[in-house]
Motif scaffolding. Sequence first.
Motif, PDB file in Angstrom:
ATOM      1  N   ARG A   1      34.456   5.811  36.088  1.00  0.00           N
ATOM      2  CA  ARG A   1      35.030   4.666  36.620  1.00  0.00           C
ATOM      3  C   ARG A   1      34.796   3.531  35.755  1.00  0.00           C
ATOM      4  N   CYS A   2      34.190   3.935  34.506  1.00  0.00           N
ATOM      5  CA  CYS A   2      33.946   2.592  33.444  1.00  0.00           C
ATOM      6  C   CYS A   2      34.753   2.575  32.297  1.00  0.00           C
ATOM      7  N   THR A   3      34.767   3.831  31.631  1.00  0.00           N
ATOM      8  CA  THR A   3      35.229   3.901  30.153  1.00  0.00           C
ATOM      9  C   THR A   3      36.859   4.086  29.953  1.00  0.00           C
ATOM     10  N   GLY A   4      37.556   4.534  30.838  1.00  0.00           N
ATOM     11  CA  GLY A   4      39.028   4.760  30.672  1.00  0.00           C
ATOM     12  C   GLY A   4      39.126   6.072  29.679  1.00  0.00           C
ATOM     13  N   TYR A   5      38.037   6.827  29.522  1.00  0.00           N
ATOM     14  CA  TYR A   5      37.935   8.172  29.019  1.00  0.00           C
ATOM     15  C   TYR A   5      38.262   8.222  27.359  1.00  0.00           C
ATOM     16  N   VAL A   6      38.653   7.302  26.739  1.00  0.00           N
ATOM     17  CA  VAL A   6      39.209   7.377  25.220  1.00  0.00           C
ATOM     18  C   VAL A   6      37.883   7.864  24.754  1.00  0.00           C
ATOM     19  N   LYS A   7      36.947   6.909  24.777  1.00  0.00           N
ATOM     20  CA  LYS A   7      35.596   7.096  24.075  1.00  0.00           C
ATOM     21  C   LYS A   7      34.994   8.450  24.442  1.00  0.00           C
ATOM     22  N   ILE A   8      35.281   8.854  25.428  1.00  0.00           N
ATOM     23  CA  ILE A   8      34.590  10.204  26.054  1.00  0.00           C
ATOM     24  C   ILE A   8      35.246  11.446  25.402  1.00  0.00           C
ATOM     25  N   VAL A   9      36.733  11.175  25.135  1.00  0.00           N
ATOM     26  CA  VAL A   9      37.263  12.074  24.425  1.00  0.00           C
ATOM     27  C   VAL A   9      36.895  12.081  22.962  1.00  0.00           C
ATOM     28  N   ASP A  10      36.838  10.940  22.308  1.00  0.00           N
ATOM     29  CA  ASP A  10      36.085  10.866  20.996  1.00  0.00           C
ATOM     30  C   ASP A  10      34.786  11.678  20.893  1.00  0.00           C
ATOM     31  N   SER A  11      34.076  11.275  21.991  1.00  0.00           N
ATOM     32  CA  SER A  11      32.603  11.876  21.985  1.00  0.00           C
ATOM     33  C   SER A  11      32.777  13.413  21.833  1.00  0.00           C
ATOM     34  N   VAL A  12      33.551  14.142  22.529  1.00  0.00           N
ATOM     35  CA  VAL A  12      33.822  15.264  22.546  1.00  0.00           C
ATOM     36  C   VAL A  12      34.268  15.657  21.319  1.00  0.00           C
ATOM     37  N   HIS A  13      34.988  15.222  20.615  1.00  0.00           N
ATOM     38  CA  HIS A  13      35.614  15.710  19.164  1.00  0.00           C
ATOM     39  C   HIS A  13      34.145  15.541  18.212  1.00  0.00           C
ATOM     40  N   ARG A  14      33.577  14.341  18.496  1.00  0.00           N
ATOM     41  CA  ARG A  14      32.506  14.314  17.425  1.00  0.00           C
ATOM     42  C   ARG A  14      31.583  15.244  17.719  1.00  0.00           C
ATOM     43  N   ALA A  15      31.358  15.667  19.048  1.00  0.00           N
ATOM     44  CA  ALA A  15      30.241  16.701  19.280  1.00  0.00           C
ATOM     45  C   ALA A  15      30.807  17.941  18.628  1.00  0.00           C
TER      46      ALA A  15
ATOM     47  N   PRO B   1      35.458  25.901  20.362  1.00  0.00           N
ATOM     48  CA  PRO B   1      34.678  25.045  19.575  1.00  0.00           C
ATOM     49  C   PRO B   1      35.405  23.995  18.884  1.00  0.00           C
ATOM     50  N   ARG B   2      36.687  23.934  19.005  1.00  0.00           N
ATOM     51  CA  ARG B   2      37.552  22.961  18.385  1.00  0.00           C
ATOM     52  C   ARG B   2      38.711  22.548  19.380  1.00  0.00           C
ATOM     53  N   PRO B   3      38.281  21.964  20.433  1.00  0.00           N
ATOM     54  CA  PRO B   3      39.561  21.601  21.392  1.00  0.00           C
ATOM     55  C   PRO B   3      40.399  20.429  21.177  1.00  0.00           C
ATOM     56  N   SER B   4      41.684  20.714  21.627  1.00  0.00           N
ATOM     57  CA  SER B   4      42.679  19.470  21.213  1.00  0.00           C
ATOM     58  C   SER B   4      42.409  18.544  22.308  1.00  0.00           C
ATOM     59  N   ASP B   5      42.993  17.213  22.176  1.00  0.00           N
ATOM     60  CA  ASP B   5      42.974  16.055  22.974  1.00  0.00           C
ATOM     61  C   ASP B   5      43.438  16.679  24.431  1.00  0.00           C
ATOM     62  N   ALA B   6      44.343  17.358  24.492  1.00  0.00           N
ATOM     63  CA  ALA B   6      44.819  18.064  25.810  1.00  0.00           C
ATOM     64  C   ALA B   6      43.842  18.907  26.579  1.00  0.00           C
ATOM     65  N   GLU B   7      43.231  19.630  25.608  1.00  0.00           N
ATOM     66  CA  GLU B   7      42.255  20.551  26.220  1.00  0.00           C
ATOM     67  C   GLU B   7      40.912  19.915  26.639  1.00  0.00           C
ATOM     68  N   ILE B   8      40.613  18.948  25.850  1.00  0.00           N
ATOM     69  CA  ILE B   8      39.537  18.227  26.453  1.00  0.00           C
ATOM     70  C   ILE B   8      39.798  17.315  27.645  1.00  0.00           C
ATOM     71  N   MET B   9      41.048  16.844  27.791  1.00  0.00           N
ATOM     72  CA  MET B   9      41.125  16.031  29.259  1.00  0.00           C
ATOM     73  C   MET B   9      41.364  16.982  30.263  1.00  0.00           C
TER      74      MET B   9
END
Lengths: 286, 156
Positions: free
Chosen positions: B136-150, B119-127
Amino acid sequence: MTAQTFYNPASIAELLDVLDKFKEKVVIVNGGTDVVERLQTGRVAPPPDAIMYIRNVAELDYIREENGHVAVGGITSYAEMLSSPLCRQFGGLMQALAEIGSPPIRTIATPAGNIGTAAPAADCNAALMALGASVVLASKTGERALSFEELFSGPQKTCLRRDELIREIRIPVNKTATSAFIKLAKRKAQDIAQVSACVCLEAEGDVCKNVVVSLGAVAPVTVRARSMEALIVNKTVDDAVAAVRGFVPSEASLRSPRNKAYKEAVIGVIVGRAIKKAHAETAGRK
Amino acid sequence: MSVEVTCTINGEQHVLPVEPAETLVESLRLRLGLTGVKKACGTGDCGACTVLVDGEALRSCILLTASMQGKSITTIEGLGTPDNLHPVQEAFVEAGGIQCGFCTPGMILTAKAMLDKNPRPSDAEIMEGLSGNLCRCTGYVKIVDSVHRAAEKMAP
């Protein structure tokens, strides 16, 4: 897409009956991460009459320690092995498993399936070979065991008979050895090894006593590099690392001019790193 | 000869007559019109076709539909509704984890399965968790942010 029949056996006996009936005309789907794609693109030869999905054979799903080895059942997944306390003792194996595909692939992909696929670069196969693992093959006529050195006969080819099932993988427990796996690939995630090495080492202090070196992606099959082992035995770790650097083992058989020189140059480096890593674990254990 | 498969898809029971070698992505898209499941690489590498099978994120392009007997499958269409998004969907919208949207269903379902286990993954665990989902669009930064927010939204 020529397969006309789908089998979904619930027991080993039922499974072996289907294998015996169809032999080369049935394709086994375990995790399916390789074979389903090959089915879609017509690359299963000969074209199968039937598909047999074996993941409902619950008696093939286990990891247990018995008679001096850890036994891994034929449908056990990489994810199950990664979370198994019994597998944790095999450092090189755990490191190899963590390199395979991505988490959703490891959830369903299996070491037995990978053995059947027999890709020369398969991470898990290199680790299992260095650890001295064997496979138990079952058919209606009985069982036999093959070591990893006997298993592969060519790229995507094994010595399995077409009526045989990979029922179990056996990894011998060796409390005095440590192991390490190193994979060289272009990307960190989901890449196929350019060169991989697994070293299983028994050391006395800084001196390498017994060693097994396996290599992936340097020959048509996963190979055990005995010519390299001979350079390592009875040397200190530093001397062994120096001895293997630049050494091209006779077991390597690289033909593609595209990467031959590069791979030959890095084999020794990768093995050297694996020796150091395995030895660091030895030190950590004491 | 077709195989009859009974399974639950997005909470509804279906009986599907399928070909033995038919993949789940084909059945979901072509038989049931669930086009939120994307087919791209066809080799299990890109993650666009990810669905949940009994809660686990799996690649529907390398799963045989015939093997889904008795399974419960969730696609992006079954996760939330336009009026009532799932917290992971909400988080991706809010954090801008979506650009063209093609990888998004797979990203969201993979993230959901990951958050259910951790339920609370680190950046490394999310990646690591999303390492099999290509964008191929976002560069993943905002996706990692999205998972933290979720993760924050789903925290008890």
